[in-house]
Design a protein around this motif. Structure first.
Motif, PDB file in Angstrom:
ATOM      1  N   PRO A   4       0.820  -1.213   0.000  1.00  0.00           N
ATOM      2  CA  PRO A   4       0.000   0.000   0.000  1.00  0.00           C
ATOM      3  C   PRO A   4       0.857   1.267   0.000  1.00  0.00           C
ATOM      4  N   SER A   5       0.343   2.296  -0.655  1.00  0.00           N
ATOM      5  CA  SER A   5       1.031   3.583  -0.661  1.00  0.00           C
ATOM      6  C   SER A   5       0.803   4.276   0.678  1.00  0.00           C
ATOM      7  N   ILE A   6       1.467   5.395   0.864  1.00  0.00           N
ATOM      8  CA  ILE A   6       1.285   6.166   2.097  1.00  0.00           C
ATOM      9  C   ILE A   6      -0.168   6.607   2.221  1.00  0.00           C
ATOM     10  N   ALA A   7      -0.751   7.054   1.114  1.00  0.00           N
ATOM     11  CA  ALA A   7      -2.149   7.507   1.135  1.00  0.00           C
ATOM     12  C   ALA A   7      -3.098   6.359   1.493  1.00  0.00           C
ATOM     13  N   ASP A   8      -2.841   5.159   0.931  1.00  0.00           N
ATOM     14  CA  ASP A   8      -3.677   4.001   1.255  1.00  0.00           C
ATOM     15  C   ASP A   8      -3.559   3.632   2.731  1.00  0.00           C
ATOM     16  N   ALA A   9      -2.325   3.606   3.225  1.00  0.00           N
ATOM     17  CA  ALA A   9      -2.103   3.258   4.633  1.00  0.00           C
ATOM     18  C   ALA A   9      -2.744   4.296   5.559  1.00  0.00           C
ATOM     19  N   THR A  10      -2.643   5.568   5.182  1.00  0.00           N
ATOM     20  CA  THR A  10      -3.249   6.634   5.987  1.00  0.00           C
ATOM     21  C   THR A  10      -4.764   6.495   6.011  1.00  0.00           C
ATOM     22  N   ASN A  11      -5.355   6.196   4.860  1.00  0.00           N
ATOM     23  CA  ASN A  11      -6.807   6.000   4.807  1.00  0.00           C
ATOM     24  C   ASN A  11      -7.242   4.809   5.647  1.00  0.00           C
ATOM     25  N   ARG A  12      -6.448   3.749   5.638  1.00  0.00           N
ATOM     26  CA  ARG A  12      -6.771   2.585   6.473  1.00  0.00           C
ATOM     27  C   ARG A  12      -6.722   2.947   7.954  1.00  0.00           C
ATOM     28  N   ILE A  13      -5.797   3.830   8.314  1.00  0.00           N
ATOM     29  CA  ILE A  13      -5.714   4.268   9.713  1.00  0.00           C
ATOM     30  C   ILE A  13      -6.941   5.093  10.080  1.00  0.00           C
ATOM     31  N   TYR A  14      -7.369   5.992   9.192  1.00  0.00           N
ATOM     32  CA  TYR A  14      -8.601   6.754   9.452  1.00  0.00           C
ATOM     33  C   TYR A  14      -9.785   5.809   9.663  1.00  0.00           C
ATOM     34  N   GLU A  15      -9.894   4.791   8.799  1.00  0.00           N
ATOM     35  CA  GLU A  15     -10.986   3.813   8.922  1.00  0.00           C
ATOM     36  C   GLU A  15     -10.887   3.061  10.242  1.00  0.00           C
ATOM     37  N   SER A  16      -9.677   2.692  10.618  1.00  0.00           N
ATOM     38  CA  SER A  16      -9.470   1.979  11.872  1.00  0.00           C
ATOM     39  C   SER A  16      -9.854   2.840  13.067  1.00  0.00           C
ATOM     40  N   LEU A  17      -9.497   4.121  13.017  1.00  0.00           N
ATOM     41  CA  LEU A  17      -9.861   5.025  14.110  1.00  0.00           C
ATOM     42  C   LEU A  17     -11.383   5.152  14.220  1.00  0.00           C
ATOM     43  N   GLN A  18     -12.070   5.171  13.092  1.00  0.00           N
ATOM     44  CA  GLN A  18     -13.529   5.240  13.096  1.00  0.00           C
ATOM     45  C   GLN A  18     -14.143   3.952  13.656  1.00  0.00           C
ATOM     46  N   ALA A  19     -13.432   2.839  13.485  1.00  0.00           N
ATOM     47  CA  ALA A  19     -13.920   1.527  13.929  1.00  0.00           C
ATOM     48  C   ALA A  19     -13.359   1.159  15.301  1.00  0.00           C
ATOM     49  N   ASP A  20     -13.170   2.145  16.159  1.00  0.00           N
ATOM     50  CA  ASP A  20     -12.697   1.926  17.524  1.00  0.00           C
ATOM     51  C   ASP A  20     -11.322   1.249  17.560  1.00  0.00           C
ATOM     52  N   ASN A  21     -10.421   1.715  16.687  1.00  0.00           N
ATOM     53  CA  ASN A  21      -9.022   1.275  16.632  1.00  0.00           C
ATOM     54  C   ASN A  21      -8.831  -0.191  16.231  1.00  0.00           C
ATOM     55  N   ALA A  22      -9.748  -0.741  15.462  1.00  0.00           N
ATOM     56  CA  ALA A  22      -9.616  -2.125  15.002  1.00  0.00           C
ATOM     57  C   ALA A  22      -8.377  -2.263  14.118  1.00  0.00           C
ATOM     58  N   ASP A  23      -7.505  -3.196  14.454  1.00  0.00           N
ATOM     59  CA  ASP A  23      -6.287  -3.495  13.695  1.00  0.00           C
ATOM     60  C   ASP A  23      -5.365  -2.289  13.519  1.00  0.00           C
ATOM     61  N   ILE A  24      -5.379  -1.367  14.452  1.00  0.00           N
ATOM     62  CA  ILE A  24      -4.581  -0.148  14.308  1.00  0.00           C
ATOM     63  C   ILE A  24      -3.088  -0.442  14.226  1.00  0.00           C
ATOM     64  N   ASP A  25      -2.601  -1.405  15.000  1.00  0.00           N
ATOM     65  CA  ASP A  25      -1.170  -1.707  14.987  1.00  0.00           C
ATOM     66  C   ASP A  25      -0.721  -2.238  13.629  1.00  0.00           C
ATOM     67  N   THR A  26      -1.565  -3.043  12.981  1.00  0.00           N
ATOM     68  CA  THR A  26      -1.260  -3.553  11.644  1.00  0.00           C
ATOM     69  C   THR A  26      -1.164  -2.409  10.649  1.00  0.00           C
ATOM     70  N   HIS A  27      -2.104  -1.472  10.736  1.00  0.00           N
ATOM     71  CA  HIS A  27      -2.119  -0.348   9.806  1.00  0.00           C
ATOM     72  C   HIS A  27      -0.947   0.604  10.054  1.00  0.00           C
ATOM     73  N   ILE A  28      -0.545   0.755  11.307  1.00  0.00           N
ATOM     74  CA  ILE A  28       0.628   1.580  11.617  1.00  0.00           C
ATOM     75  C   ILE A  28       1.875   0.939  11.007  1.00  0.00           C
ATOM     76  N   ALA A  29       1.979  -0.382  11.108  1.00  0.00           N
ATOM     77  CA  ALA A  29       3.130  -1.085  10.524  1.00  0.00           C
ATOM     78  C   ALA A  29       3.159  -0.910   9.003  1.00  0.00           C
ATOM     79  N   LEU A  30       1.991  -0.966   8.352  1.00  0.00           N
ATOM     80  CA  LEU A  30       1.922  -0.746   6.902  1.00  0.00           C
ATOM     81  C   LEU A  30       2.346   0.675   6.559  1.00  0.00           C
ATOM     82  N   LEU A  31       1.915   1.644   7.355  1.00  0.00           N
ATOM     83  CA  LEU A  31       2.292   3.034   7.129  1.00  0.00           C
ATOM     84  C   LEU A  31       3.797   3.209   7.312  1.00  0.00           C
TER      85      LEU A  31
END
Length: 77
Positions: A4-31
């Motif tokens: 994933p690009s930086i923009a994709d990873a950032t968007n996944r983090i926004y989605e995770s934050l909206q979903a009560d931090n679901a899989d946030i650590d995975t998305h941080i690692a991707l970013l």
């Protein structure tokens, strides 16, 4: 599968934050990996898209990401 690009990873983090931090650590690692591929050291987030857009929430987010090796900056509102 492409990385994933930086923009994709950032968007996944926004989605995770909206979903009560679901899989946030995975998305941080991707970013973190996306930032490393681009040779960047920090990620920029839009504070308007954060669930908790106050000083305390932003500082907590910066601290949590910093512990995982990602420096967080916020765009101007």
């Amino acid at each position: 599968m492409t990385e994933p690009s930086i923009a994709d990873a950032t968007n996944r983090i926004y989605e995770s934050l909206q979903a009560d931090n679901a899989d946030i650590d995975t998305h941080i690692a991707l970013l973190k990996a996306a930032l490393a591929r681009e040779g960047l050291k920090e990620a920029t987030f839009d504070p308007a898209r954060l669930v908790q857009n106050n000083r305390s929430g932003r500082k907590r987010m910066q601290a949590y990401f910093r512990q995982r090796g990602v420096t967080v900056k916020f765009s101007e509102q």
